[in-house]
Design a protein around this motif. Sequence first.
Motif, PDB file in Angstrom:
ATOM      1  N   GLN A 198      -1.983   8.151  -4.725  1.00  0.00           N
ATOM      2  CA  GLN A 198      -1.578   6.842  -4.187  1.00  0.00           C
ATOM      3  C   GLN A 198      -2.652   5.768  -4.315  1.00  0.00           C
ATOM      4  O   GLN A 198      -2.360   4.585  -4.144  1.00  0.00           O
ATOM      5  CB  GLN A 198      -1.190   6.986  -2.712  1.00  0.00           C
ATOM      6  CG  GLN A 198       0.160   7.639  -2.539  1.00  0.00           C
ATOM      7  CD  GLN A 198       0.618   7.622  -1.088  1.00  0.00           C
ATOM      8  OE1 GLN A 198       0.159   6.844  -0.271  1.00  0.00           O
ATOM      9  NE2 GLN A 198       1.530   8.511  -0.765  1.00  0.00           N
ATOM     10  N   PHE A 199      -3.891   6.169  -4.552  1.00  0.00           N
ATOM     11  CA  PHE A 199      -4.921   5.119  -4.615  1.00  0.00           C
ATOM     12  C   PHE A 199      -5.889   5.251  -5.794  1.00  0.00           C
ATOM     13  O   PHE A 199      -6.547   4.287  -6.147  1.00  0.00           O
ATOM     14  CB  PHE A 199      -5.713   5.064  -3.288  1.00  0.00           C
ATOM     15  CG  PHE A 199      -6.470   6.323  -2.958  1.00  0.00           C
ATOM     16  CD1 PHE A 199      -7.767   6.514  -3.419  1.00  0.00           C
ATOM     17  CD2 PHE A 199      -5.886   7.322  -2.184  1.00  0.00           C
ATOM     18  CE1 PHE A 199      -8.463   7.666  -3.111  1.00  0.00           C
ATOM     19  CE2 PHE A 199      -6.581   8.480  -1.887  1.00  0.00           C
ATOM     20  CZ  PHE A 199      -7.873   8.655  -2.344  1.00  0.00           C
ATOM     21  N   PRO A 202      -3.966  -4.719  -1.850  1.00  0.00           N
ATOM     22  CA  PRO A 202      -4.413  -3.327  -1.909  1.00  0.00           C
ATOM     23  C   PRO A 202      -5.878  -3.166  -2.325  1.00  0.00           C
ATOM     24  O   PRO A 202      -6.564  -2.305  -1.789  1.00  0.00           O
ATOM     25  CB  PRO A 202      -3.480  -2.697  -2.927  1.00  0.00           C
ATOM     26  CG  PRO A 202      -2.687  -3.779  -3.519  1.00  0.00           C
ATOM     27  CD  PRO A 202      -2.808  -4.989  -2.663  1.00  0.00           C
TER      28      PRO A 202
END
Length: 509
Positions: free
Chosen positions: A308-309, A259
């Motif tokens: 989400q990030f 990621p």
Amino acid sequence: MALNWLNRPHIRICLSVLAFFIVAALGTLAISWQTSQGLRRDTTASLAQSVRLVDLTLNNASTAADSVQNLVGKECDQNVIQALRWEVARVPNVRTVNLYRGDRIYCTSLFGKKIDYVSTEKYNGGELLLMSGNPVTPGHPLIAYRRDINGNGVLIGVDGYFLHNILDLLSTHSYLALQVGDQWMDSKGKIHLGENWPNGERIIQHSTQYPYQMKLVIRNGDHWRYIFDYATASLVLFPLLGVFVAFMTYLLLGRFGGPVSALKDALAKKQFIPFLQPVVDGTHHRLTGCEVLMRWQHPQSGLIPPYQFIPLAEESGLIVPMTRLMMAQVRDQFGPLATQLSDDFHFGFNICAGHFKDLTLVEDCKAFLHAFKDKPVKLVLELTERELIESSEITHSLFSALRRLGVLIAMDDFGTGHSSLTYLQKFHIDILKIDQSFIGRIGTDALAGHIVDNVIDLAKRLQMVIVAEGIETQTQVDYLTPYHLEYFQGYFFGKPVPTTEFIEKWLKR
Ligand code: C2E
Ligand code: CA
Ligand code: CA
């Protein structure tokens, strides 16, 4: 992050293969060391054992010689022949007993009185001779033992069968030979002459009793045979271990990507874009500014929301260049439109606590404000109350530098964290953004109303500019209006939208 290149497929494969070979090489090294130690130990033990056994065999010949020694020089009559034959029958391994005089054999256990020549000079140390056979049994090797008494003496034939059996039994992992002079007998009973030895490491042990030596040769192939016999488990284990280590290496290197490298890649491709949500004044609900909210425009997954990030971006430190990218995009798009903005129009950016240790933030703010030098705007940095800024020299000089630039500091999500009055004062907080969870409870029940009242009351008593966030309904607007809060923000007034849409909807109207 600097190790990102490690997860490139060919690098991963190369390093995994390398890991396999390192383990395999170490394994081979361990096995060969262990094998050579074991092989050396076993073979030297066999060598010593073989000398003991051959000595014992020759001792039999010596015993026979002792018994008939007194017959040397006597006539070869029936009694003498009988005595010779008796020794053959009595002593193990002895095949023939003969008497000689000078260079002639004159009495034998086999044929009785018989003249035969004997080349005594061929006897090694005058005592031993290897023979590939004798006239009675031509292909059957034997060793002759000579006991000389002043030029006469006894010759004892010892059966080679016992000797090559000894060699055979003790040469499982090496080549073992009984050497007498320049002749030697191998484990098959074959007699060789000269220097035609097999290649390999040679170890020699001399007998202390008789003039012969046992010679052992560890041939190259012996190591392999030894490994197969004694280290089969290691042979299977090390390659398996190698495969396992290679596999783990491959997986581990993959984690260098994952990621974080995806975020980095997205940053390089400028896939992080600003969405803008309008902020209106609390009385006339006219546009007074906006909050910049980050979105990830993912080529496959579409728009990815910040929850989400952002945590990973903060953790990895990528949030700093990502925020810089937000500021640059807003600056580039709104700088040229500055004249269309209302007086004191503000842009709010969310800044995480980690970013507040980075002095480049001042430069970024300066560059942002510079883009609006003809029609100045207000720049607001929103710090969430959930992550308190630690007080240090750097943060203080950062805050002072920001204040000198005229940058405003907002306390985001007010009411959800643990900020104290001293904290708010120490960092010169200008704006409180009451968290949307309180606004969301308006009108639900009496207790909720009470809590909302308290939070607003607390905010008001701190005498700061207040923003009510997350307003979605007319009921909430009606409830909040009597409080005369400075700003409202929420879906009721406008959702976060892309910059072009924001310009279209809010500035061109
Ligand atoms: P936040 O700073 O509290 O931002 C407000 C969030 O509430 C935004 O969510 C916004 O879309 C949402 N919101 C606004 N009005 C309403 C409403 O009436 N009802 C409801 N239900 N929600 C409303 P978003 O854009 O998903 O952002 C979530 C959080 O992600 C932000 O909370 C902020 O903490 C973080 N974030 C967003 N952009 C950035 C950024 O550029 N940098 C950093 N460090 N954090 C960011
Ligand atoms: Ca915010
Ligand atoms: Ca908030």
